[in-house]
Design a protein around this motif. Structure first.
Motif, PDB file in Angstrom:
ATOM      1  N   ASP A   1       0.825  -1.211   0.000  1.00 35.66           N
ATOM      2  CA  ASP A   1       0.000   0.000   0.000  1.00 35.66           C
ATOM      3  C   ASP A   1       0.859   1.262   0.000  1.00 35.66           C
ATOM      4  O   ASP A   1       0.381   2.339  -0.361  1.00 35.66           O
ATOM      5  CB  ASP A   1      -0.909   0.021   1.236  1.00 35.66           C
ATOM      6  N   GLY A   2       2.120   1.119   0.411  1.00 37.04           N
ATOM      7  CA  GLY A   2       2.974   2.294   0.542  1.00 37.04           C
ATOM      8  C   GLY A   2       3.672   2.720  -0.735  1.00 37.04           C
ATOM      9  O   GLY A   2       4.399   3.718  -0.731  1.00 37.04           O
ATOM     10  N   LEU A   3       3.480   1.983  -1.830  1.00 39.12           N
ATOM     11  CA  LEU A   3       4.177   2.325  -3.072  1.00 39.12           C
ATOM     12  C   LEU A   3       3.304   3.207  -3.948  1.00 39.12           C
ATOM     13  O   LEU A   3       2.149   2.884  -4.229  1.00 39.12           O
ATOM     14  CB  LEU A   3       4.562   1.060  -3.840  1.00 39.12           C
ATOM     15  N   ASP A   4       3.871   4.300  -4.387  1.00 42.46           N
ATOM     16  CA  ASP A   4       3.184   5.211  -5.295  1.00 42.46           C
ATOM     17  C   ASP A   4       2.963   4.519  -6.643  1.00 42.46           C
ATOM     18  O   ASP A   4       3.827   3.790  -7.132  1.00 42.46           O
ATOM     19  CB  ASP A   4       4.040   6.468  -5.475  1.00 42.46           C
ATOM     20  N   SER A   5       1.801   4.749  -7.253  1.00 41.70           N
ATOM     21  CA  SER A   5       1.492   4.082  -8.522  1.00 41.70           C
ATOM     22  C   SER A   5       2.478   4.473  -9.621  1.00 41.70           C
ATOM     23  O   SER A   5       2.773   3.675 -10.518  1.00 41.70           O
ATOM     24  CB  SER A   5       0.061   4.406  -8.961  1.00 41.70           C
ATOM     25  N   TYR A   6       3.016   5.686  -9.546  1.00 40.03           N
ATOM     26  CA  TYR A   6       4.016   6.109 -10.536  1.00 40.03           C
ATOM     27  C   TYR A   6       5.234   5.190 -10.476  1.00 40.03           C
ATOM     28  O   TYR A   6       5.765   4.763 -11.515  1.00 40.03           O
ATOM     29  CB  TYR A   6       4.427   7.559 -10.264  1.00 40.03           C
ATOM     30  N   VAL A   7       5.678   4.871  -9.268  1.00 38.02           N
ATOM     31  CA  VAL A   7       6.851   4.008  -9.101  1.00 38.02           C
ATOM     32  C   VAL A   7       6.515   2.580  -9.515  1.00 38.02           C
ATOM     33  O   VAL A   7       7.343   1.875 -10.095  1.00 38.02           O
ATOM     34  CB  VAL A   7       7.356   4.056  -7.643  1.00 38.02           C
ATOM     35  N   LEU A   8       5.290   2.151  -9.239  1.00 42.52           N
ATOM     36  CA  LEU A   8       4.859   0.814  -9.666  1.00 42.52           C
ATOM     37  C   LEU A   8       5.022   0.665 -11.182  1.00 42.52           C
ATOM     38  O   LEU A   8       5.582  -0.324 -11.668  1.00 42.52           O
ATOM     39  CB  LEU A   8       3.402   0.592  -9.256  1.00 42.52           C
TER      40      LEU A   8
ATOM     41  N   PHE B   1       4.499 -10.846 -13.643  1.00 45.16           N
ATOM     42  CA  PHE B   1       3.246 -10.226 -14.076  1.00 45.16           C
ATOM     43  C   PHE B   1       2.031 -10.936 -13.480  1.00 45.16           C
ATOM     44  O   PHE B   1       1.086 -10.297 -13.004  1.00 45.16           O
ATOM     45  CB  PHE B   1       3.145 -10.248 -15.603  1.00 45.16           C
ATOM     46  N   ILE B   2       2.042 -12.263 -13.525  1.00 42.34           N
ATOM     47  CA  ILE B   2       0.887 -13.023 -13.044  1.00 42.34           C
ATOM     48  C   ILE B   2       0.690 -12.809 -11.545  1.00 42.34           C
ATOM     49  O   ILE B   2      -0.437 -12.614 -11.069  1.00 42.34           O
ATOM     50  CB  ILE B   2       1.057 -14.516 -13.371  1.00 42.34           C
ATOM     51  N   THR B   3       1.788 -12.829 -10.794  1.00 41.42           N
ATOM     52  CA  THR B   3       1.694 -12.587  -9.351  1.00 41.42           C
ATOM     53  C   THR B   3       1.159 -11.194  -9.066  1.00 41.42           C
ATOM     54  O   THR B   3       0.286 -11.005  -8.207  1.00 41.42           O
ATOM     55  CB  THR B   3       3.075 -12.755  -8.687  1.00 41.42           C
ATOM     56  N   LEU B   4       1.657 -10.223  -9.802  1.00 42.81           N
ATOM     57  CA  LEU B   4       1.239  -8.836  -9.602  1.00 42.81           C
ATOM     58  C   LEU B   4      -0.251  -8.667  -9.882  1.00 42.81           C
ATOM     59  O   LEU B   4      -0.991  -8.065  -9.090  1.00 42.81           O
ATOM     60  CB  LEU B   4       2.066  -7.924 -10.513  1.00 42.81           C
ATOM     61  N   VAL B   5      -0.702  -9.210 -10.990  1.00 44.59           N
ATOM     62  CA  VAL B   5      -2.102  -9.051 -11.389  1.00 44.59           C
ATOM     63  C   VAL B   5      -3.046  -9.823 -10.469  1.00 44.59           C
ATOM     64  O   VAL B   5      -4.125  -9.345 -10.122  1.00 44.59           O
ATOM     65  CB  VAL B   5      -2.278  -9.514 -12.857  1.00 44.59           C
ATOM     66  N   SER B   6      -2.633 -11.005 -10.044  1.00 40.54           N
ATOM     67  CA  SER B   6      -3.535 -11.847  -9.247  1.00 40.54           C
ATOM     68  C   SER B   6      -3.632 -11.400  -7.793  1.00 40.54           C
ATOM     69  O   SER B   6      -4.640 -11.663  -7.128  1.00 40.54           O
ATOM     70  CB  SER B   6      -3.084 -13.310  -9.305  1.00 40.54           C
ATOM     71  N   ARG B   7      -2.601 -10.704  -7.290  1.00 37.09           N
ATOM     72  CA  ARG B   7      -2.588 -10.354  -5.864  1.00 37.09           C
ATOM     73  C   ARG B   7      -2.807  -8.872  -5.586  1.00 37.09           C
ATOM     74  O   ARG B   7      -2.894  -8.473  -4.424  1.00 37.09           O
ATOM     75  CB  ARG B   7      -1.261 -10.788  -5.234  1.00 37.09           C
ATOM     76  N   PHE B   8      -2.879  -8.063  -6.624  1.00 26.70           N
ATOM     77  CA  PHE B   8      -3.090  -6.634  -6.407  1.00 26.70           C
ATOM     78  C   PHE B   8      -4.458  -6.433  -5.759  1.00 26.70           C
ATOM     79  O   PHE B   8      -5.477  -6.856  -6.292  1.00 26.70           O
ATOM     80  CB  PHE B   8      -3.006  -5.877  -7.731  1.00 26.70           C
ATOM     81  N   LYS B   9      -4.474  -5.778  -4.616  1.00 31.15           N
ATOM     82  CA  LYS B   9      -5.698  -5.713  -3.820  1.00 31.15           C
ATOM     83  C   LYS B   9      -6.574  -4.518  -4.201  1.00 31.15           C
ATOM     84  O   LYS B   9      -6.109  -3.390  -4.275  1.00 31.15           O
ATOM     85  CB  LYS B   9      -5.355  -5.644  -2.325  1.00 31.15           C
ATOM     86  N   VAL B  10      -7.838  -4.836  -4.448  1.00 30.53           N
ATOM     87  CA  VAL B  10      -8.859  -3.803  -4.621  1.00 30.53           C
ATOM     88  C   VAL B  10     -10.002  -4.124  -3.671  1.00 30.53           C
ATOM     89  O   VAL B  10     -10.125  -5.248  -3.179  1.00 30.53           O
ATOM     90  CB  VAL B  10      -9.380  -3.747  -6.076  1.00 30.53           C
ATOM     91  N   SER B  11     -10.839  -3.152  -3.432  1.00 25.66           N
ATOM     92  CA  SER B  11     -11.981  -3.373  -2.548  1.00 25.66           C
ATOM     93  C   SER B  11     -12.956  -4.348  -3.206  1.00 25.66           C
ATOM     94  O   SER B  11     -13.229  -4.241  -4.412  1.00 25.66           O
ATOM     95  CB  SER B  11     -12.690  -2.049  -2.263  1.00 25.66           C
TER      96      SER B  11
END
Length: 364
Positions: free
Chosen positions: A127-134, A159-169
């Motif tokens: 949660d602490g990473l800015d989307s620009y840096v992501l 890529f698969i790990t990032l997409v599958s675990r990125f948390k949204v409400s």
């Protein structure tokens, strides 16, 4: 510094200087970790020096040291244990300029190993990473992959790990999709990854590499947003007729029906909320990857309709045998959800034509 980086020299003085530089360079990660976020100017200076060394490191000994340094840099980014705690290093607390420069330094590592990629993906999920840096991380890794510095399997796994675990409400707020920055970030990130995968060459080979991993992730039922992104990754490298294996088709037949039911239960009906660059309803946006897959594989449509039919049948049997108000309500909700999912499919002309081929599955 130019002299210390030169190759092919046998001057003893240069050899001593190169050995000293290698030893000193190897200590930079430790110094960065000790400084933490308490001495930002010093950290910035060290990161700048590390970046400069990476740019000029042509001496074999220094190249080797620079590559080996990624192991100690893990503590700077993130350390983890499989199934255990995740401990973030000072990277996340540094100013954006320092973070970007640190990532640029990684670009000059001649071979990025899986452990450092895992550290980076955990940073991306923080949660602490800015989307620009992501997005900068994705750009740097794409360039590194194009240079041949990342194994294709590790690159796709990232890529698969990032997409599958990125948390949204799990729920949509009153402001809808447009007012949800995490959903927008996931969509933009998926668009970018979609573009990266499109540039990787033979799509059939890429599909074989990601198919099982993605189907396994979908089977774990992450949020509808994560599943939508994973399905888009499959769509980006599949073709018509589908190249998916029979095993994947059988598994997806079960999970696509569940996904579509979850879409109509979780995603609000069109209330004026539209996704930029997508002129249709919000639910249709989530269903579009399924439309592509069902059009490319009619057997998948057959399996999806069979599964939906079985849900309706099981619910009707339970309604006849159970008088509990809560159970009755749950059964009715399931039937309504399946009906809405079928209506969503039926709203697409091409999918409607394919559905007509399996009308018996709907009637039964």
């Amino acid at each position: 510094m130019e002299g210390m980086h030169s190759t092919g020299t046998s001057n003893p003085q240069y050899i001593v200087l190169q050995e000293a530089l290698c030893a000193w360079t190897g200590d930079i990660p430790r110094l960065l970790i000790q400084l933490g976020d308490n001495h930002l100017a010093c950290s910035q200076a060290l990161i700048r020096l590390l970046h400069r060394i990476g740019q000029r490191a042509w001496n074999p000994a220094l190249v080797c040291m620079y590559n080996n340094m990624q192991q100690s840099l893990q503590d700077f980014y993130c350390t983890y244990q499989e199934g255990g705690p995740i401990c973030f290093g000072p990277f996340l607390k540094l100013p954006r300029e320092s973070q970007v420069l640190a990532l640029c330094s990684i670009y000059y590592v001649s071979h990025l190993d899986l452990p450092i990629l895992k550290s980076l993906v955990y940073c991306c999920l923080s949660d602490g990473l800015d989307s620009y840096v992501l997005f900068w991380i994705i750009d740097v890794l794409q360039l590194a992959y194009e240079r041949g510095c990342i194994e294709i399997g590790d690159y796709l796994s990232f890529f698969i790990t990032l997409v599958s675990r990125f948390k949204v409400s799990p729920e949509f707020g009153s402001s809808g999709f447009k007012g949800d920055p995490l959903r927008q970030t996931l969509k933009s990130m998926t668009d970018k990854i979609y573009s990266c995968i499109q540039q990787m060459g033979d799509k059939a080979i890429v599909l074989r590499l990601i198919e099982r991993l993605i189907v396994d992730q979908i089977s774990q039922k992450p949020s509808v947003d994560n599943r939508c992104s994973l399905l888009r990754m499959i769509v980006s490298v599949d073709s018509k007729p589908t190249l998916l294996s029979e095993q994947s088709i059988a598994t997806l037949g079960l999970h696509l029906s569940e996904y579509l039911i979850d879409v109509v239960q979780c995603v609000p009906e069109d209330d004026g909320q539209r996704i930029p660059s997508f002129p249709f309803s919000l639910r249709r946006y989530y269903a579009v990857p399924c439309f592509f897959m069902l059009d490319r594989c009619h057997e998948l449509m057959n399996l999806v309709l069979k599964k939906m039919g079985s849900v309706i049948y099981d619910s009707s049997v339970l309604l006849k045998s159970n008088k509990c108000c809560q159970d009755v309500r749950n059964c009715l909700n399931k039937v309504n959800a399946v009906t809405s999912a079928l209506s969503l499919l039926h709203g697409d002309p091409q999918i409607r034509r394919i559905m007509s081929l399996y009308k018996k599955n709907i009637d039964n």
